[in-house]
Each structure stands twice: as structure tokens, then as C-alpha cells.
Scaffold this motif. Structure first.
Motif, PDB file in Angstrom:
ATOM      1  N   HIS A  41       0.822  -1.202   0.000  1.00 34.47           N
ATOM      2  CA  HIS A  41       0.000   0.000   0.000  1.00 34.47           C
ATOM      3  C   HIS A  41       0.862   1.259   0.000  1.00 34.47           C
ATOM      4  O   HIS A  41       1.965   1.269   0.540  1.00 34.47           O
ATOM      5  CB  HIS A  41      -0.917   0.029   1.225  1.00 34.47           C
ATOM      6  CG  HIS A  41      -1.845  -1.136   1.321  1.00 34.47           C
ATOM      7  ND1 HIS A  41      -1.456  -2.356   1.820  1.00 34.47           N
ATOM      8  CD2 HIS A  41      -3.148  -1.268   0.963  1.00 34.47           C
ATOM      9  CE1 HIS A  41      -2.480  -3.195   1.777  1.00 34.47           C
ATOM     10  NE2 HIS A  41      -3.515  -2.555   1.257  1.00 34.47           N
ATOM     11  N   SER A  42       0.323   2.324  -0.570  1.00 36.81           N
ATOM     12  CA  SER A  42       0.943   3.641  -0.520  1.00 36.81           C
ATOM     13  C   SER A  42      -0.113   4.662  -0.125  1.00 36.81           C
ATOM     14  O   SER A  42      -1.253   4.609  -0.606  1.00 36.81           O
ATOM     15  CB  SER A  42       1.543   4.031  -1.871  1.00 36.81           C
ATOM     16  OG  SER A  42       2.667   3.230  -2.176  1.00 36.81           O
ATOM     17  N   PHE A  43       0.296   5.596   0.746  1.00 39.26           N
ATOM     18  CA  PHE A  43      -0.592   6.667   1.199  1.00 39.26           C
ATOM     19  C   PHE A  43       0.166   7.979   1.040  1.00 39.26           C
ATOM     20  O   PHE A  43       1.284   8.122   1.546  1.00 39.26           O
ATOM     21  CB  PHE A  43      -0.976   6.470   2.658  1.00 39.26           C
ATOM     22  CG  PHE A  43      -1.588   5.124   2.957  1.00 39.26           C
ATOM     23  CD1 PHE A  43      -2.949   4.902   2.778  1.00 39.26           C
ATOM     24  CD2 PHE A  43      -0.795   4.079   3.406  1.00 39.26           C
ATOM     25  CE1 PHE A  43      -3.503   3.658   3.047  1.00 39.26           C
ATOM     26  CE2 PHE A  43      -1.341   2.834   3.684  1.00 39.26           C
ATOM     27  CZ  PHE A  43      -2.700   2.624   3.503  1.00 39.26           C
ATOM     28  N   VAL A  44      -0.434   8.930   0.340  1.00 39.83           N
ATOM     29  CA  VAL A  44       0.241  10.196   0.066  1.00 39.83           C
ATOM     30  C   VAL A  44      -0.692  11.362   0.369  1.00 39.83           C
ATOM     31  O   VAL A  44      -1.885  11.330   0.028  1.00 39.83           O
ATOM     32  CB  VAL A  44       0.697  10.274  -1.407  1.00 39.83           C
ATOM     33  CG1 VAL A  44       1.314  11.635  -1.714  1.00 39.83           C
ATOM     34  CG2 VAL A  44       1.699   9.168  -1.721  1.00 39.83           C
ATOM     35  N   LEU A  45      -0.143  12.366   1.023  1.00 41.28           N
ATOM     36  CA  LEU A  45      -0.832  13.638   1.231  1.00 41.28           C
ATOM     37  C   LEU A  45      -0.103  14.689   0.407  1.00 41.28           C
ATOM     38  O   LEU A  45       1.125  14.820   0.508  1.00 41.28           O
ATOM     39  CB  LEU A  45      -0.803  14.006   2.714  1.00 41.28           C
ATOM     40  CG  LEU A  45      -1.396  15.356   3.096  1.00 41.28           C
ATOM     41  CD1 LEU A  45      -2.875  15.419   2.737  1.00 41.28           C
ATOM     42  CD2 LEU A  45      -1.194  15.603   4.593  1.00 41.28           C
ATOM     43  N   ALA A  46      -0.830  15.419  -0.435  1.00 42.36           N
ATOM     44  CA  ALA A  46      -0.193  16.380  -1.334  1.00 42.36           C
ATOM     45  C   ALA A  46      -1.025  17.644  -1.442  1.00 42.36           C
ATOM     46  O   ALA A  46      -2.221  17.666  -1.132  1.00 42.36           O
ATOM     47  CB  ALA A  46      -0.010  15.759  -2.720  1.00 42.36           C
ATOM     48  N   HIS A  47      -0.345  18.701  -1.876  1.00 41.30           N
ATOM     49  CA  HIS A  47      -1.016  19.964  -2.185  1.00 41.30           C
ATOM     50  C   HIS A  47      -1.124  20.102  -3.695  1.00 41.30           C
ATOM     51  O   HIS A  47      -0.156  19.879  -4.419  1.00 41.30           O
ATOM     52  CB  HIS A  47      -0.219  21.144  -1.620  1.00 41.30           C
ATOM     53  CG  HIS A  47      -0.761  22.475  -2.023  1.00 41.30           C
ATOM     54  ND1 HIS A  47      -0.168  23.266  -2.967  1.00 41.30           N
ATOM     55  CD2 HIS A  47      -1.877  23.129  -1.618  1.00 41.30           C
ATOM     56  CE1 HIS A  47      -0.885  24.369  -3.127  1.00 41.30           C
ATOM     57  NE2 HIS A  47      -1.926  24.308  -2.324  1.00 41.30           N
ATOM     58  N   ASP A  48      -2.321  20.442  -4.175  1.00 39.31           N
ATOM     59  CA  ASP A  48      -2.577  20.580  -5.611  1.00 39.31           C
ATOM     60  C   ASP A  48      -2.542  22.056  -5.975  1.00 39.31           C
ATOM     61  O   ASP A  48      -3.476  22.809  -5.700  1.00 39.31           O
ATOM     62  CB  ASP A  48      -3.939  19.970  -5.959  1.00 39.31           C
ATOM     63  CG  ASP A  48      -4.183  19.919  -7.454  1.00 39.31           C
ATOM     64  OD1 ASP A  48      -3.474  20.622  -8.204  1.00 39.31           O
ATOM     65  OD2 ASP A  48      -5.091  19.177  -7.880  1.00 39.31           O
ATOM     66  N   ARG A  49      -1.453  22.489  -6.606  1.00 41.22           N
ATOM     67  CA  ARG A  49      -1.287  23.898  -6.955  1.00 41.22           C
ATOM     68  C   ARG A  49      -2.311  24.379  -7.968  1.00 41.22           C
ATOM     69  O   ARG A  49      -2.647  25.553  -8.009  1.00 41.22           O
ATOM     70  CB  ARG A  49       0.129  24.124  -7.504  1.00 41.22           C
ATOM     71  CG  ARG A  49       1.240  23.824  -6.524  1.00 41.22           C
ATOM     72  CD  ARG A  49       2.609  24.217  -7.083  1.00 41.22           C
ATOM     73  NE  ARG A  49       2.976  23.448  -8.266  1.00 41.22           N
ATOM     74  CZ  ARG A  49       3.562  22.257  -8.225  1.00 41.22           C
ATOM     75  NH1 ARG A  49       3.817  21.689  -7.054  1.00 41.22           N
ATOM     76  NH2 ARG A  49       3.895  21.631  -9.330  1.00 41.22           N
ATOM     77  N   SER A  50      -2.798  23.478  -8.809  1.00 41.02           N
ATOM     78  CA  SER A  50      -3.711  23.891  -9.868  1.00 41.02           C
ATOM     79  C   SER A  50      -5.049  24.380  -9.335  1.00 41.02           C
ATOM     80  O   SER A  50      -5.750  25.150  -9.996  1.00 41.02           O
ATOM     81  CB  SER A  50      -3.943  22.730 -10.839  1.00 41.02           C
ATOM     82  OG  SER A  50      -4.694  21.684 -10.224  1.00 41.02           O
TER      83      SER A  50
END
Length: 263
Positions: free
Chosen positions: A49-58
């Protein structure tokens, strides 16, 4: 750290196929170039499994008020050479983290860290974030709003299934860029109309949840005291997740990606 997520590198999906139509659709519309990874956790102890938290600049250039955090969960079935992909947008990091925790990510492994992040202004902020992050199915999110400049704030309107009184909650987060800090507060209302009225006119302070003053208030105060003790001793209340902090990436002229808590 890679500012944009690359499936072949970070998620290792180049030899796998989507397990269902929903995952295939998510894969087709996913655009990693606009994302800044804030924290991630990868696990092989029980599956892959992979879990990612990101900010979407668009999102900054999209519909006003749209949430800017994206939570990404990938589960691989190596025996069948397939994967499932889920994504979800949230106004605050803590609600995005909660979504990932509900899908199996350890809460302490997805926390925001690093010197480039805006810091919690006080221990109550840390307590409210932890409460949301570990809330499970407690909150039903009804609406959100994000303002990434003047004022720099977000709010999340939610229904609290565990509240005996004033079950409609507003989680209001705002930033002080000069100080490099932010605060998160929880307000309680009897119904959605009352909550929206407060958000419209801000005529008084955010109403404190009833449980802060009843017998549960002792629990709240005790947890805040433990957080304060840990912070004064130099222990992090949001343990490091495995990523270095991203460098500052302006969202555009006159704007900052405050949702990603970047200065």
C-alpha cells in the motif's frame, strides 16, 4: 524530494493494471505535475500500500473556495498484477489525514513535518488536529471553503455523530504568515443554518463545543496538557513521516499555497 508524484517511481505501477473501472478512471484523470507531496507512507507488511498527502497547486486557479489538499491511497495486488487507486480532496490536512487513516495508514506516519511548514500556534490546535486525524467515521463533512489570500483561512462544516449537543461543527483554520503559524478551532452549532450564519457574519467568537465545559472537558484539558509537556520537552507532536519538507513553491502572482502550509 520529488515535487510531483510519478506513478512509475513512487507507486511502482508500471507493470500493474487497474483492478476496476473506478481505478482506471482515477488513473486517466490524475495529473502529478501539479502536486507537491507533503508526506507519504508505504507499507508491505499486509499487502502493498501507498498513502500520500499532497497539495494541488492547480486548484488555486480553479473554482474559488475549492479544497487544495489531495489524499491518495494505492493498494496493489501483486498476485494478480493489479492495483486500486483512490483520491479525495479536503480543505485541511487533518481531514485528508483522517481519510488516509481510515484506509489503513498509521496516523503518526502521515503527519506534516519540516522546517518549511507553518507551525501550529498553540497546543489546542495540535489537539484538534489529532482529534480529526483519529476520528474514524465520526464526522460527516457537509461543506468546505478555502481562501488562500486575505484572509488566509479554511473552514470545514461537519456533522459530529458522537455529539450529544450542538452536533453541527465548524473547524476553522487561519494563518499568520508573519509569525509562521496557524490556528485550528472547533465551533459547535445546533443546526447547519446557525453555522452558516456565523460563517457569513462572524459577529462573535466561534461557539465552544459543550463537551469542553462538561465532564469531557477534563479529558480535553488533560490531552492538551500532555501535548504541551511533549512540546516543551522537545518531542514532536506530529512525528516525521519519511519525506523531507518541500521547498517553497509559489502558487502564482500574489498567492501562496497556504493549504499545503508552505511559507
Amino acid at each position: 524530494m520529488n515535487d510531483g508524484l510519478d506513478f512509475a517511481f513512487d507507486f511502482d505501477l508500471d507493470k500493474l493494471a487497474p483492478a476496476d473501472a473506478a481505478s482506471e478512471e482515477e488513473m486517466e484523470k490524475f495529473r502529478s505535475g501539479d502536486l507537491t507531496a507533503l508526506s507519504q507512507h508505504h507499507s508491505t507488511s499486509n499487502g502493498s500500500h501507498s498513502f500520500v498527502l499532497a497539495h494541488d497547486r492547480s486548484v488555486t486557479w480553479g473554482a474559488p473556495g475549492s479544497p487544495q489538499f489531495i489524499a491518495i491511497a494505492v493498494a496493489r495486488d501483486l498476485s494478480h498484477s493489479t492495483f486500486t487507486l483512490e483520491t479525495s480532496y479536503h480543505a485541511t490536512a487533518s481531514f485528508a489525514q483522517s481519510w488516509l487513516v481510515k484506509r489503513g495508514c498509521p496516523p503518526e506516519r502521515i503527519a506534516l513535518v519540516g522546517s518549511d511548514y507553518v507551525k501550529p500556534a498553540d497546543d489546542l490546535t495540535v489537539q484538534v488536529e489529532q482529534q480529526i486525524r483519529e476520528s474514524g467515521t465520526r464526522y460527516e463533512v457537509l461543506d468546505t471553503y478555502t481562501s488562500d489570500y486575505d484572509p488566509s483561512e479554511t473552514w470545514t462544516l461537519a456533522r459530529d455523530s458522537s455529539a450529544g449537543q450542538a452536533p453541527v461543527r465548524v473547524f476553522h483554520e487561519e494563518w499568520n504568515h508573519d509569525a509562521g503559524t496557524y490556528t485550528l478551532r472547533e465551533g459547535a452549532f445546533t443546526d447547519v443554518g446557525a453555522a452558516l450564519s456565523w460563517l457569513d457574519d462572524r459577529s462573535g467568537p466561534l461557539p465552544e463545543p459543550p463537551e469542553y465545559s462538561d465532564h469531557n472537558g477534563a479529558v480535553v484539558r488533560a490531552r492538551i496538557a500532555r501535548i504541551a509537556l511533549a512540546r516543551s520537552a522537545g518531542a514532536s507532536t506530529t512525528p516525521k513521516a519519511g519525506l523531507d519538507a518541500p521547498r517553497t513553491t509559489p502558487a502564482g502572482p500574489g498567492r501562496r499555497p497556504v493549504q499545503g502550509k508552505l511559507l
